[in-house]
Design an enzyme around this catalytic site. Structure first.
Site, mmCIF file in Angstrom:
data_model
loop_
_atom_site.group_PDB
_atom_site.id
_atom_site.type_symbol
_atom_site.label_atom_id
_atom_site.label_comp_id
_atom_site.label_asym_id
_atom_site.label_seq_id
_atom_site.Cartn_x
_atom_site.Cartn_y
_atom_site.Cartn_z
ATOM 1 N N ALA A 180 3.206 -0.996 4.821
ATOM 2 C CA ALA A 180 2.705 -1.018 6.202
ATOM 3 C C ALA A 180 2.267 -2.416 6.641
ATOM 4 O O ALA A 180 2.292 -2.735 7.842
ATOM 5 C CB ALA A 180 1.553 -0.035 6.349
ATOM 6 N N HIS A 226 12.845 -2.941 1.861
ATOM 7 C CA HIS A 226 12.297 -1.671 2.355
ATOM 8 C C HIS A 226 13.176 -0.538 1.861
ATOM 9 O O HIS A 226 14.409 -0.613 1.962
ATOM 10 C CB HIS A 226 12.221 -1.653 3.886
ATOM 11 N N ARG A 264 4.749 12.236 -2.646
ATOM 12 C CA ARG A 264 4.796 12.796 -1.293
ATOM 13 C C ARG A 264 6.031 12.268 -0.568
ATOM 14 O O ARG A 264 6.595 11.244 -0.947
ATOM 15 C CB ARG A 264 3.527 12.382 -0.501
ATOM 16 N N TYR A 275 11.289 8.778 1.018
ATOM 17 C CA TYR A 275 11.222 7.715 0.007
ATOM 18 C C TYR A 275 11.914 8.088 -1.311
ATOM 19 O O TYR A 275 11.916 7.290 -2.244
ATOM 20 C CB TYR A 275 9.754 7.337 -0.247
ATOM 21 N N PRO A 299 0.783 -1.230 0.000
ATOM 22 C CA PRO A 299 0.000 0.000 0.000
ATOM 23 C C PRO A 299 0.817 1.283 0.000
ATOM 24 O O PRO A 299 1.805 1.409 0.716
ATOM 25 C CB PRO A 299 -0.834 -0.110 1.292
ATOM 26 N N ASN A 300 0.353 2.190 -0.835
ATOM 27 C CA ASN A 300 0.849 3.564 -0.964
ATOM 28 C C ASN A 300 2.160 3.688 -1.730
ATOM 29 O O ASN A 300 2.598 4.802 -2.013
ATOM 30 C CB ASN A 300 0.982 4.243 0.418
ATOM 31 N N GLU A 327 12.586 -9.647 1.386
ATOM 32 C CA GLU A 327 11.829 -8.439 1.752
ATOM 33 C C GLU A 327 12.699 -7.212 1.503
ATOM 34 O O GLU A 327 13.869 -7.196 1.895
ATOM 35 C CB GLU A 327 11.434 -8.525 3.230
ATOM 36 N N ARG A 353 13.481 3.919 12.488
ATOM 37 C CA ARG A 353 12.352 4.850 12.379
ATOM 38 C C ARG A 353 11.501 4.680 13.648
ATOM 39 O O ARG A 353 12.040 4.452 14.724
ATOM 40 C CB ARG A 353 11.562 4.562 11.089
ATOM 41 N N ASN A 379 7.912 -5.827 -0.996
ATOM 42 C CA ASN A 379 7.895 -4.720 -0.053
ATOM 43 C C ASN A 379 6.432 -4.588 0.387
ATOM 44 O O ASN A 379 5.622 -3.974 -0.308
ATOM 45 C CB ASN A 379 8.371 -3.418 -0.698
HETATM 46 O O1 CA2 Z 1 10.618 1.694 3.716
HETATM 47 C C1 CA2 Z 1 9.739 1.068 3.133
HETATM 48 O O2 CA2 Z 1 9.881 0.618 1.981
HETATM 49 C C2 CA2 Z 1 8.398 0.840 3.813
HETATM 50 O O3 CA2 Z 1 7.955 -0.463 3.464
HETATM 51 C C3 CA2 Z 1 7.472 1.894 3.266
HETATM 52 C C4 CA2 Z 1 6.076 1.848 3.916
HETATM 53 C C5 CA2 Z 1 6.187 1.852 5.438
HETATM 54 O O4 CA2 Z 1 4.895 1.674 6.005
HETATM 55 C C6 CA2 Z 1 7.117 0.767 5.942
HETATM 56 O O5 CA2 Z 1 7.204 0.878 7.352
HETATM 57 C C7 CA2 Z 1 8.489 0.900 5.324
HETATM 58 C C8 CA2 Z 1 5.237 3.034 3.489
HETATM 59 C C9 CA2 Z 1 5.067 3.156 2.004
HETATM 60 C C10 CA2 Z 1 4.385 4.455 1.723
HETATM 61 O O6 CA2 Z 1 4.965 4.992 0.568
HETATM 62 C C11 CA2 Z 1 4.754 6.294 0.309
HETATM 63 C C12 CA2 Z 1 5.411 6.824 -0.763
HETATM 64 C C13 CA2 Z 1 5.253 8.132 -1.088
HETATM 65 C C14 CA2 Z 1 4.443 8.940 -0.334
HETATM 66 C C15 CA2 Z 1 3.777 8.434 0.746
HETATM 67 C C16 CA2 Z 1 3.936 7.086 1.068
#
Ligand code: CA2
Length: 144
Positions: free
Chosen positions: A76, A99, A17, A22, A9-10, A97, A106, A73
């Protein structure tokens, strides 16, 4: 060799964002990086992104008997999803996996990974390059 790359997700919002976390590259840049790296390595790749836990479980199940490995990946869902953990265990394919960020450094709630319990390796904190590293890992691991 056939690999499935799953993004949770996301991650489709990459580059839109939170670039300080990221990076500035978008999801299409990530797709291109994965496709180019796999093409160079002679790997057939399927990319999948979903914001839905059940859809990710379905895709992992579909990989059984088709793919040789999974790069995931779970975003969340990493920290919450016993369903994705169980699916990875059920298909018993080697999984890595990835990230983008360093989840160990974090918020405390990001330190625990359910899904990582079914993975042979975790790559974190390397930005998008972590996906390239995971592909090269599989090239060595499955090519052995
Ligand atoms: O570091 C990572 O790749 C995560 O899997 C990213 C997840 C986070 O919940 C994990 O703890 C670590 C969040 C992905 C959200 O991606 C976004 C990208 C751009 C803007 C907002 C969110």
């Amino acid at each position: 060799m056939k690999l499935l790359v799953i993004n949770g997700p996301n991650l489709n919002l990459l580059g839109i964002r939170e670039p300080e976390l990221y990076g500035g590259q978008g999801y299409s840049d990530l797709e291109r990086l994965v496709q180019d790296t796999c093409a160079e390595a002679g790997i057939t790749v399927t990319l999948f992104q979903s914001n839905h836990e059940g859809a990710i479980v379905d895709e992992i199940q579909r990989a059984y008997g088709i793919q040789d490995g999974i790069i995931i990946n779970p975003a969340a869902y990493t920290h919450t999803s016993i369903a994705i953990l169980d699916a990875l265990k059920a298909v018993a394919l080697p999984a890595v996996e990835v990230h983008i960020t360093d989840i160990e450094n974090r918020e405390v709630f990001r330190r625990h990974s359910y899904t990582g319990m079914a993975c042979i390796k975790t790559i974190a904190g390397q930005g998008l390059d972590g996906y390239r590293q995971a592909i090269l890992f599989f090239q060595a691991y499955l090519g052995r």
